[in-house]
Design a protein around this motif. Sequence first.
Motif, PDB file in Angstrom:
ATOM      1  N   PHE A   1       6.609  -7.087  11.812  1.00 29.43           N
ATOM      2  CA  PHE A   1       5.455  -6.880  10.942  1.00 29.43           C
ATOM      3  C   PHE A   1       4.261  -7.553  11.616  1.00 29.43           C
ATOM      4  CE2 PHE A   1       9.098  -6.511   8.156  1.00 29.43           C
ATOM      5  CZ  PHE A   1       8.780  -5.385   7.411  1.00 29.43           C
ATOM      6  N   ALA A   2       3.125  -6.886  11.573  1.00 26.88           N
ATOM      7  CA  ALA A   2       1.933  -7.400  12.241  1.00 26.88           C
ATOM      8  C   ALA A   2       0.722  -7.236  11.341  1.00 26.88           C
ATOM      9  CB  ALA A   2       1.706  -6.668  13.563  1.00 26.88           C
ATOM     10  N   THR A   3      -0.258  -8.095  11.542  1.00 28.50           N
ATOM     11  CA  THR A   3      -1.535  -7.941  10.854  1.00 28.50           C
ATOM     12  C   THR A   3      -2.523  -7.289  11.816  1.00 28.50           C
ATOM     13  OG1 THR A   3      -2.082 -10.224  11.456  1.00 28.50           O
ATOM     14  CG2 THR A   3      -1.216  -9.841   9.240  1.00 28.50           C
ATOM     15  N   VAL A   4      -3.468  -6.538  11.252  1.00 24.50           N
ATOM     16  CA  VAL A   4      -4.447  -5.828  12.076  1.00 24.50           C
ATOM     17  C   VAL A   4      -5.849  -6.029  11.519  1.00 24.50           C
ATOM     18  CG1 VAL A   4      -2.799  -4.074  12.857  1.00 24.50           C
ATOM     19  CG2 VAL A   4      -4.120  -3.678  10.766  1.00 24.50           C
ATOM     20  N   ALA A   5      -6.827  -5.863  12.395  1.00 25.31           N
ATOM     21  CA  ALA A   5      -8.242  -5.944  12.027  1.00 25.31           C
ATOM     22  C   ALA A   5      -8.968  -4.829  12.777  1.00 25.31           C
ATOM     23  CB  ALA A   5      -8.827  -7.307  12.393  1.00 25.31           C
ATOM     24  N   PRO A   6     -10.102  -4.366  12.267  1.00 24.11           N
ATOM     25  CA  PRO A   6     -10.799  -3.268  12.937  1.00 24.11           C
ATOM     26  C   PRO A   6     -11.343  -3.679  14.300  1.00 24.11           C
ATOM     27  CG  PRO A   6     -12.115  -4.137  11.124  1.00 24.11           C
ATOM     28  CD  PRO A   6     -10.774  -4.768  11.013  1.00 24.11           C
ATOM     29  N   VAL A   7     -11.240  -2.785  15.270  1.00 20.18           N
ATOM     30  CA  VAL A   7     -11.846  -3.017  16.578  1.00 20.18           C
ATOM     31  C   VAL A   7     -13.362  -3.008  16.457  1.00 20.18           C
ATOM     32  CG1 VAL A   7     -12.165  -2.021  18.870  1.00 20.18           C
ATOM     33  CG2 VAL A   7      -9.868  -2.141  17.880  1.00 20.18           C
ATOM     34  N   ASP A   8     -13.869  -2.087  15.667  1.00 23.20           N
ATOM     35  CA  ASP A   8     -15.305  -2.000  15.413  1.00 23.20           C
ATOM     36  C   ASP A   8     -15.731  -3.123  14.480  1.00 23.20           C
ATOM     37  OD1 ASP A   8     -17.909  -1.387  14.803  1.00 23.20           O
ATOM     38  OD2 ASP A   8     -17.501   0.641  14.067  1.00 23.20           O
ATOM     39  N   GLU A   9     -16.475  -4.084  14.998  1.00 26.43           N
ATOM     40  CA  GLU A   9     -16.855  -5.238  14.186  1.00 26.43           C
ATOM     41  C   GLU A   9     -17.765  -4.862  13.026  1.00 26.43           C
ATOM     42  OE1 GLU A   9     -18.482  -8.165  16.762  1.00 26.43           O
ATOM     43  OE2 GLU A   9     -16.579  -8.556  17.812  1.00 26.43           O
ATOM     44  N   GLY A  10     -18.387  -3.693  13.104  1.00 25.88           N
ATOM     45  CA  GLY A  10     -19.239  -3.251  12.007  1.00 25.88           C
ATOM     46  C   GLY A  10     -18.479  -2.580  10.876  1.00 25.88           C
ATOM     47  N   GLN A  11     -17.180  -2.358  11.074  1.00 24.83           N
ATOM     48  CA  GLN A  11     -16.376  -1.714  10.043  1.00 24.83           C
ATOM     49  C   GLN A  11     -15.924  -2.745   9.029  1.00 24.83           C
ATOM     50  OE1 GLN A  11     -13.302   0.874  11.512  1.00 24.83           O
ATOM     51  NE2 GLN A  11     -12.077   0.691   9.659  1.00 24.83           N
ATOM     52  N   SER A  12     -16.124  -2.444   7.762  1.00 32.06           N
ATOM     53  CA  SER A  12     -15.718  -3.356   6.697  1.00 32.06           C
ATOM     54  C   SER A  12     -14.471  -2.834   6.011  1.00 32.06           C
ATOM     55  CB  SER A  12     -16.847  -3.524   5.674  1.00 32.06           C
ATOM     56  OG  SER A  12     -17.164  -2.275   5.086  1.00 32.06           O
ATOM     57  N   GLY A  13     -13.819  -3.710   5.253  1.00 28.22           N
ATOM     58  CA  GLY A  13     -12.621  -3.308   4.526  1.00 28.22           C
ATOM     59  C   GLY A  13     -11.375  -3.472   5.373  1.00 28.22           C
ATOM     60  N   ALA A  14     -10.230  -3.164   4.766  1.00 31.64           N
ATOM     61  CA  ALA A  14      -8.931  -3.305   5.411  1.00 31.64           C
ATOM     62  C   ALA A  14      -8.288  -1.936   5.566  1.00 31.64           C
ATOM     63  CB  ALA A  14      -8.027  -4.231   4.588  1.00 31.64           C
ATOM     64  N   VAL A  15      -7.282  -1.863   6.441  1.00 29.86           N
ATOM     65  CA  VAL A  15      -6.674  -0.574   6.743  1.00 29.86           C
ATOM     66  C   VAL A  15      -6.020   0.044   5.508  1.00 29.86           C
ATOM     67  CG1 VAL A  15      -4.482  -1.593   7.525  1.00 29.86           C
ATOM     68  CG2 VAL A  15      -5.213   0.629   8.411  1.00 29.86           C
ATOM     69  N   GLU A  16      -5.411  -0.787   4.671  1.00 28.75           N
ATOM     70  CA  GLU A  16      -4.761  -0.249   3.476  1.00 28.75           C
ATOM     71  C   GLU A  16      -5.766   0.313   2.481  1.00 28.75           C
ATOM     72  OE1 GLU A  16      -1.581  -1.591  -0.004  1.00 28.75           O
ATOM     73  OE2 GLU A  16      -1.885  -2.905   1.722  1.00 28.75           O
ATOM     74  N   ASP A  17      -7.007  -0.173   2.516  1.00 31.58           N
ATOM     75  CA  ASP A  17      -8.040   0.388   1.661  1.00 31.58           C
ATOM     76  C   ASP A  17      -8.308   1.849   2.011  1.00 31.58           C
ATOM     77  OD1 ASP A  17      -8.415  -2.055   0.363  1.00 31.58           O
ATOM     78  OD2 ASP A  17      -9.919  -2.715   1.810  1.00 31.58           O
ATOM     79  N   LEU A  18      -8.076   2.211   3.265  1.00 33.78           N
ATOM     80  CA  LEU A  18      -8.373   3.565   3.734  1.00 33.78           C
ATOM     81  C   LEU A  18      -7.218   4.537   3.525  1.00 33.78           C
ATOM     82  CD1 LEU A  18     -10.174   2.720   7.109  1.00 33.78           C
ATOM     83  CD2 LEU A  18     -11.223   3.290   4.908  1.00 33.78           C
ATOM     84  N   VAL A  19      -5.989   4.073   3.801  1.00 29.17           N
ATOM     85  CA  VAL A  19      -4.852   5.001   3.809  1.00 29.17           C
ATOM     86  C   VAL A  19      -3.754   4.637   2.821  1.00 29.17           C
ATOM     87  CG1 VAL A  19      -5.277   5.674   6.193  1.00 29.17           C
ATOM     88  CG2 VAL A  19      -3.708   3.775   5.717  1.00 29.17           C
ATOM     89  N   GLY A  20      -3.845   3.476   2.167  1.00 28.99           N
ATOM     90  CA  GLY A  20      -2.752   3.022   1.320  1.00 28.99           C
ATOM     91  C   GLY A  20      -1.664   2.392   2.161  1.00 28.99           C
ATOM     92  N   GLY A  21      -0.630   1.879   1.501  1.00 27.55           N
ATOM     93  CA  GLY A  21       0.461   1.225   2.209  1.00 27.55           C
ATOM     94  C   GLY A  21       1.792   1.482   1.540  1.00 27.55           C
ATOM     95  N   PHE A  22       2.846   1.650   2.341  1.00 23.11           N
ATOM     96  CA  PHE A  22       4.187   1.866   1.801  1.00 23.11           C
ATOM     97  C   PHE A  22       4.747   0.560   1.228  1.00 23.11           C
ATOM     98  CE2 PHE A  22       4.087   5.011   5.366  1.00 23.11           C
ATOM     99  CZ  PHE A  22       4.129   6.158   4.588  1.00 23.11           C
ATOM    100  N   PRO A  23       5.363   0.604   0.053  1.00 26.21           N
ATOM    101  CA  PRO A  23       6.134  -0.561  -0.381  1.00 26.21           C
ATOM    102  C   PRO A  23       7.343  -0.746   0.531  1.00 26.21           C
ATOM    103  CG  PRO A  23       6.481   1.293  -1.867  1.00 26.21           C
ATOM    104  CD  PRO A  23       5.413   1.715  -0.907  1.00 26.21           C
ATOM    105  N   VAL A  24       7.899  -1.940   0.532  1.00 28.11           N
ATOM    106  CA  VAL A  24       9.057  -2.266   1.363  1.00 28.11           C
ATOM    107  C   VAL A  24      10.288  -2.363   0.474  1.00 28.11           C
ATOM    108  CG1 VAL A  24      10.086  -3.996   2.886  1.00 28.11           C
ATOM    109  CG2 VAL A  24       7.659  -3.425   3.103  1.00 28.11           C
ATOM    110  N   ALA A  25      11.351  -1.649   0.847  1.00 27.94           N
ATOM    111  CA  ALA A  25      12.556  -1.596   0.019  1.00 27.94           C
ATOM    112  C   ALA A  25      13.779  -1.825   0.898  1.00 27.94           C
ATOM    113  CB  ALA A  25      12.653  -0.265  -0.706  1.00 27.94           C
TER     114      ALA A  25
END
Length: 254
Positions: A135-159
């Motif tokens: 599992f890894a954390t990520v941040a936007p390459v574009d420093e002008g981009q706001s928000g998080a990746v899950e805000d854009l595409v959603g995220g799968f729950p873990v089961a």
Amino acid sequence: MLPRTARRTRARRASRMLLAMAAMAALISVDVPDAPVGPPLGVTAPALSDASADRVGALFSGGLDGGHFCTAAVVHSDDRDVIATAAHCVGDPDTTLFAPGYRDGEAPYGVWKVTAVHVAPGWTDGADPDADIAFATVAPVDEGQSGAVEDLVGGFPVAAEQPAGATATVIGYPRTDETPLRCANTTTLFSDTQRRIECPDLSGGTSGSPWLVDGALAGVLGGYEGGGAVPEVSYSAVMGDQAVELYREAADAG
């Protein structure tokens, strides 16, 4: 006619059931995409661009022009910045980039750099195939981009701890393809610690692909033989307590 106490008890039970159903519906609507209509079990086909496929992306080294080498997927976390992949895909995290929803050279949801990686000691110390999940954390390459990746595409729950015969959907990017492939089939336990699926054409590059059971992450392509020595059969380390702890560490670190 029922006694008054019995009527009250029945009413309270009905109320609790309605509340539980409403809570479950809300959870599903937020975290679990609708199950797509796809090809028959055991058939691999291009993945349509939908809520599930957009949460899956290709991993690149240094930039999008160098070709992709593995697959990863966004999973749900409070800080909304966690992805899951195979441990053998993040050996050089400083140069690893993630492009969710990648298709035909385009990254519609931006490019994200890996900021931290969480793998089990069994992988770090000896590349144990039973620990081939990260599992890894990520941040936007574009420093002008706001928000998080899950805000854009959603995220799968873990089961974790899925039954041996669970039906899993695998979505991943072979190195030679610029769009993801999708295949669903019934899984079997190859061993107590490895899960097996028969899906054709899941060749190099699909390592790290999510295995989705009822819309939740239940594994990633990897483990035994690095995920499989032939494209027709793939493997995933069984997700247990150790994988869940890694997920929690990544989510807390975000």
